[in-house]
Design a protein around this motif. Structure first.
Motif, mmCIF file in Angstrom:
data_model
loop_
_atom_site.group_PDB
_atom_site.id
_atom_site.type_symbol
_atom_site.label_atom_id
_atom_site.label_comp_id
_atom_site.label_asym_id
_atom_site.label_seq_id
_atom_site.Cartn_x
_atom_site.Cartn_y
_atom_site.Cartn_z
ATOM 1 N N VAL A 242 42.524 -23.596 104.226
ATOM 2 C CA VAL A 242 41.871 -24.221 105.164
ATOM 3 C C VAL A 242 42.896 -25.429 105.775
ATOM 4 C CG1 VAL A 242 39.749 -25.937 105.418
ATOM 5 C CG2 VAL A 242 39.703 -24.086 103.823
ATOM 6 N N GLY A 243 43.640 -25.915 104.835
ATOM 7 C CA GLY A 243 44.538 -26.916 105.145
ATOM 8 C C GLY A 243 44.173 -28.477 104.685
ATOM 9 N N GLY B 146 40.216 -21.194 107.365
ATOM 10 C CA GLY B 146 41.269 -19.847 106.469
ATOM 11 C C GLY B 146 41.461 -18.798 107.400
ATOM 12 N N GLY B 147 41.238 -18.805 108.609
ATOM 13 C CA GLY B 147 41.494 -17.643 109.730
ATOM 14 C C GLY B 147 42.760 -17.866 110.151
ATOM 15 N N PHE B 148 43.333 -19.128 110.244
ATOM 16 C CA PHE B 148 44.628 -19.117 110.751
ATOM 17 C C PHE B 148 45.771 -18.636 109.675
ATOM 18 C CE2 PHE B 148 48.490 -21.989 111.555
ATOM 19 C CZ PHE B 148 48.737 -21.778 112.816
ATOM 20 N N ARG B 149 45.615 -18.688 108.436
ATOM 21 C CA ARG B 149 46.510 -18.717 107.401
ATOM 22 C C ARG B 149 47.415 -17.355 107.696
ATOM 23 N NH1 ARG B 149 49.586 -17.133 104.618
ATOM 24 N NH2 ARG B 149 50.281 -17.743 102.242
ATOM 25 N N PRO B 150 46.701 -16.181 107.821
ATOM 26 C CA PRO B 150 47.450 -14.845 107.977
ATOM 27 C C PRO B 150 48.349 -14.857 109.351
ATOM 28 C CG PRO B 150 44.866 -14.484 107.589
ATOM 29 C CD PRO B 150 45.167 -15.772 107.815
ATOM 30 N N ALA C 214 36.449 -18.783 104.079
ATOM 31 C CA ALA C 214 35.166 -19.032 105.208
ATOM 32 C C ALA C 214 33.828 -19.160 104.845
ATOM 33 C CB ALA C 214 35.526 -17.917 106.314
ATOM 34 N N GLY C 215 33.376 -18.244 103.638
ATOM 35 C CA GLY C 215 32.118 -18.204 103.060
ATOM 36 C C GLY C 215 31.864 -19.429 102.283
ATOM 37 N N LEU C 216 32.831 -19.815 101.687
ATOM 38 C CA LEU C 216 32.748 -21.368 101.118
ATOM 39 C C LEU C 216 32.455 -22.447 101.837
ATOM 40 C CD1 LEU C 216 35.171 -21.149 97.909
ATOM 41 C CD2 LEU C 216 32.757 -20.996 97.720
ATOM 42 N N VAL C 217 33.400 -22.401 102.930
ATOM 43 C CA VAL C 217 33.049 -23.526 103.783
ATOM 44 C C VAL C 217 31.707 -23.488 104.644
ATOM 45 C CG1 VAL C 217 34.270 -24.444 106.181
ATOM 46 C CG2 VAL C 217 35.662 -23.823 104.167
#
Length: 269
Positions: free
Chosen positions: A203-204, A99-103, A166-169
């Motif tokens: 996530v992708g 999720g961190g790449f999305r922004p 990120a918490g879910l993953v």
């Protein structure tokens, strides 16, 4: 001095039979900790030795990888990643949190699934300066500093969905009892279709794939530790309905059955 990195999960051959191989990690600074999982560096020296194959089952993360001929961003890789190592070389990478790449990307991350993008196409000329700095760096600390400068210069606005995803993953990775998408839906209060959209966007790839990948990571870790012998018990503990389904998935990704993989580990241990 930083602590040694834990053994990375998903690496199918943890030790090369010959030559020198080095793997290091560094954590991000506080400002980037919500977006970046870690920086990584691998180097090998196989001069005078035959080429050796390294295989991994990648995590659900985007990576920015620096090695000639250019720095590139790689989306989630669905299959087994195979790399032939020869001679002498080194690679530096940035592993984004799920999720961190999305922004940074400002688009559905699933567009990069099984694909890549030149870093300069996203970050422009600063990406080329970053690449040159990394390739000229004497050590990983200098590489990490260059990565921090690049990312901080392009720091995106805060996005609450990053921490949510990120918490879910992270929960999937650490909690072996999560074996179905419905369990995630109950945890986050979304229906399956909305959860699927959220994962593809941030996530992708979908949540079912993430669950399956981490359960196979767990199976590989157990085999590498010499713990697994009862395939039926292992399959059921990972959420499979039967042994045949587990073995089918394992063979499709790893290229051999769990028993064959265990024997290969013993022969090279």
């Amino acid at each position: 001095m930083s602590a040694p990195a834990p053994e990375p999960r998903g690496v199918l051959h943890p030790r090369l039979p010959q030559g020198e191989f080095r793997h290091e990690r560094r954590p991000p600074g506080a400002v980037l900790a919500g977006l970046i999982e870690h920086y990584w560096f691998v180097a090998w020296d196989l001069r005078g030795l035959p080429p050796q194959t390294q295989e991994t089952l990648p995590h659900p993360s985007v990576h920015l990888v620096v090695e000639p001929p250019q720095a590139r961003l790689y989306g989630v890789h669905q299959g087994r990643f195979v790399r032939v190592l020869e001679g002498q070389g080194r690679v530096f990478g940035i592993k984004f949190r799920p999720g961190g790449f999305r922004p940074f990307y400002s688009a559905e991350v699933a567009k990069l699934m099984d694909g890549s993008l030149a870093a300069r196409d996203l970050f422009g000329a600063p990406a080329e300066r970053f690449e040159a700095e990394v390739l000229a760096a004497a050590d990983m600390d200098a590489m990490t500093a260059a990565a921090e400068r690049l990312l901080l210069a392009h720091l995106p606005a805060a996005d609450a969905n990053v921490e949510r995803v990120a918490g879910l993953v992270a929960a999937i990775a650490s909690d072996r009892s999560i074996t179905a998408v419905e369990q995630l839906c109950e945890r986050i209060g979304l229906n399956a279709r909305a959860l699927q959209r959220l994962f593809k966007n941030y996530v992708g790839i979908g949540p079912k794939w993430v669950i399956n990948r981490y359960r196979l990571h767990e199976a590989i870790a157990q085999l590498q530790q010499g713990q697994a012998a009862d395939w039926v018990e292992l399959a059921l503990s990972l959420g499979y309905f039967d042994q045949a389904h587990f073995i089918r998935d394992f063979r499709a990704l790893v290229g051999c059955t769990p028993a064959q993989y265990a024997r290969r580990l013993q022969s090279t241990g």
